[in-house]
Design a protein around this motif. Structure first.
Motif, PDB file in Angstrom:
ATOM      1  N   LEU A  19       0.830  -1.205   0.000  1.00 53.66           N
ATOM      2  CA  LEU A  19       0.000   0.000   0.000  1.00 53.66           C
ATOM      3  C   LEU A  19       0.865   1.257   0.000  1.00 53.66           C
ATOM      4  O   LEU A  19       0.537   2.252  -0.653  1.00 53.66           O
ATOM      5  CB  LEU A  19      -0.915  -0.003   1.227  1.00 53.66           C
ATOM      6  N   ASN A  20       1.992   1.205   0.714  1.00 52.52           N
ATOM      7  CA  ASN A  20       2.900   2.348   0.728  1.00 52.52           C
ATOM      8  C   ASN A  20       3.458   2.619  -0.665  1.00 52.52           C
ATOM      9  O   ASN A  20       3.513   3.777  -1.116  1.00 52.52           O
ATOM     10  CB  ASN A  20       4.048   2.102   1.701  1.00 52.52           C
ATOM     11  N   GLU A  21       3.873   1.572  -1.358  1.00 53.29           N
ATOM     12  CA  GLU A  21       4.407   1.758  -2.704  1.00 53.29           C
ATOM     13  C   GLU A  21       3.339   2.303  -3.656  1.00 53.29           C
ATOM     14  O   GLU A  21       3.614   3.155  -4.503  1.00 53.29           O
ATOM     15  CB  GLU A  21       4.971   0.439  -3.236  1.00 53.29           C
ATOM     16  N   ILE A  22       2.106   1.814  -3.530  1.00 58.43           N
ATOM     17  CA  ILE A  22       1.000   2.327  -4.355  1.00 58.43           C
ATOM     18  C   ILE A  22       0.794   3.814  -4.075  1.00 58.43           C
ATOM     19  O   ILE A  22       0.633   4.632  -5.002  1.00 58.43           O
ATOM     20  CB  ILE A  22      -0.287   1.524  -4.085  1.00 58.43           C
ATOM     21  N   ALA A  23       0.801   4.178  -2.790  1.00 60.50           N
ATOM     22  CA  ALA A  23       0.617   5.579  -2.424  1.00 60.50           C
ATOM     23  C   ALA A  23       1.756   6.446  -2.970  1.00 60.50           C
ATOM     24  O   ALA A  23       1.527   7.578  -3.417  1.00 60.50           O
ATOM     25  CB  ALA A  23       0.545   5.709  -0.908  1.00 60.50           C
ATOM     26  N   MET A  24       2.987   5.931  -2.937  1.00 60.55           N
ATOM     27  CA  MET A  24       4.130   6.692  -3.435  1.00 60.55           C
ATOM     28  C   MET A  24       3.970   7.026  -4.921  1.00 60.55           C
ATOM     29  O   MET A  24       4.340   8.113  -5.373  1.00 60.55           O
ATOM     30  CB  MET A  24       5.419   5.900  -3.222  1.00 60.55           C
ATOM     31  N   ILE A  25       3.400   6.094  -5.687  1.00 63.67           N
ATOM     32  CA  ILE A  25       3.186   6.349  -7.107  1.00 63.67           C
ATOM     33  C   ILE A  25       2.111   7.413  -7.296  1.00 63.67           C
ATOM     34  O   ILE A  25       2.262   8.350  -8.091  1.00 63.67           O
ATOM     35  CB  ILE A  25       2.812   5.047  -7.842  1.00 63.67           C
ATOM     36  N   HIS A  26       0.991   7.287  -6.562  1.00 59.12           N
ATOM     37  CA  HIS A  26      -0.050   8.313  -6.641  1.00 59.12           C
ATOM     38  C   HIS A  26       0.523   9.689  -6.291  1.00 59.12           C
ATOM     39  O   HIS A  26       0.237  10.690  -6.966  1.00 59.12           O
ATOM     40  CB  HIS A  26      -1.191   7.979  -5.679  1.00 59.12           C
TER      41      HIS A  26
END
Length: 358
Positions: A122-129
């Motif tokens: 989830l952290n990596e997904i948020a970093m992309i957003h």
């Protein structure tokens, strides 16, 4: 750019998800063959040092070992997430998000929605957003991760996660929530790592920016000066992190109308950032733009024009002609030209700003 064929890798991942895993992979490896852990550790180390070709070589090799075992193998999802981190660093957004979405699906199917294993994904997904400017989507992913960690740790939260969400709150204007989370992040890092650790720099930097926005300049100065000292001591005088701190010190001085002080800080930031790899060029363009504005307010018009022209060239070379950052720089140049009463040139620059707006 990455050498890997992203389409092929995506097909491999889809195929792997469809596989029914029937047994553990053999643990007997050739004596000459590095283990999965060694490959992934080497890849992540190279990634931290921004050695992207080397990181790609190791992480793909680790992925191939995990892929052979199937998606239920404990190495599979970490391999996918590590590759996604590499793609994010290389700004291969679609490839990174595709891998992470599939990894999250595998984790939730295996362990359930809201399981602790999903937090880093989830952290990596948020970093992309966040990198793409979708702050609301980033906020949603980080809040999901934060909720999971609160339940898991009984209220004790990892500083990096609180810091990330606090920065999104700041960008969205939720200043009270932002300060509370960033102060919590700093306290957590100091408790876990002490008060002289480079892990504190990002949180101190974000607090400095927040306090600058709130015009709490004494607090901002303390946070940014502390971040500066830690960056020089632990990361060296040419680190990109130091460049960020210097830029924000320039912004703080500018907001206080201390324009010559701002010029000094922005010049130092430019000196650091112009030595960074090409992927750091947007940061260089921002510091050049800040420098140009500070020089203009200090009535150093010739130097200001030189800086803004260079900023436009750097930003356009990296982003292309149609980009919000490029448009903002053209608009700033138009303002400078109007100050100099070069009306026709100012109108032309304003037209370029309009044309560059996506």
């Amino acid at each position: 750019m990455l050498n890997v064929d992203l389409r092929t890798l995506s097909v491999l991942l889809v195929a792997a998800v469809a596989v029914t895993f029937v047994g553990p992979a053999s643990s007997e490896a050739s004596a000459a063959e590095p283990t999965w852990r060694e490959l992934r550790t080497s890849g992540l180390s190279a990634l931290e040092n921004k050695q992207f070709d080397e990181a790609e070589r190791y992480l793909l090799a680790a992925y191939e070992q995990a892929y052979a075992a199937g998606p239920k193998d404990s190495r599979f999802v970490p391999s996918v997430v590590s590759l996604a981190r590499l793609y994010r660093e290389e700004k291969e957004w679609a490839a990174a998000m595709s891998l992470l979405t599939k990894a999250l699906g595998i984790q939730e199917k295996a362990s359930g929605v809201g399981h602790a294993s999903t937090v880093k994904t989830l952290n990596e997904i948020a970093m992309i957003h966040y990198a793409q400017g979708d702050l609301l989507a980033a906020e949603g992913s980080w809040e999901r991760a934060l909720s999971i960690k609160r339940k898991q740790n009984g209220g004790e939260l990892p500083g990096w996660l609180v810091n990330n969400l606090g920065e999104v709150y700041r960008r969205l204007g939720h200043t009270d929530r932002a300060e509370k989370l960033l102060v919590e992040a700093l306290a957590t890092k100091e408790r876990n790592k002490g008060d002289d650790d480079p892990a504190l720099i990002t949180t101190l930097n974000d607090l400095g920016v927040l306090y600058t926005d709130l015009k709490r300049f004494d607090d901002a100065k303390k946070a940014l000066e502390r971040a500066h000292v830690l960056a020089v001591r632990h990361l060296g005088p040419e680190s990109d992190v130091l460049g960020t701190v210097l830029h924000n010190q320039g912004h703080m001085a500018y907001r206080q109308s201390q324009f010559e002080v701002a010029v000094t800080s922005y010049l130092a930031a430019v000196s650091v950032r112009e030595k960074q790899p090409r992927r750091g060029q947007p940061d260089l363009a921002r510091s050049l733009g800040g420098l140009a504005n500070a020089l203009m307010m200090a009535r150093r018009y010739e130097a200001s024009e030189e800086a803004i022209k260079r900023a436009i060239a750097v930003a356009t070379e990296f982003h292309g002609a149609k980009n919000r950052s490029v448009a903002k720089l053209w608009s700033d140049y138009a303002m400078l030209l109007r100050t100099l009463k070069r009306t026709d040139e100012a109108d032309a620059a304003a037209a370029r700003a309009q044309a560059a707006t996506p």
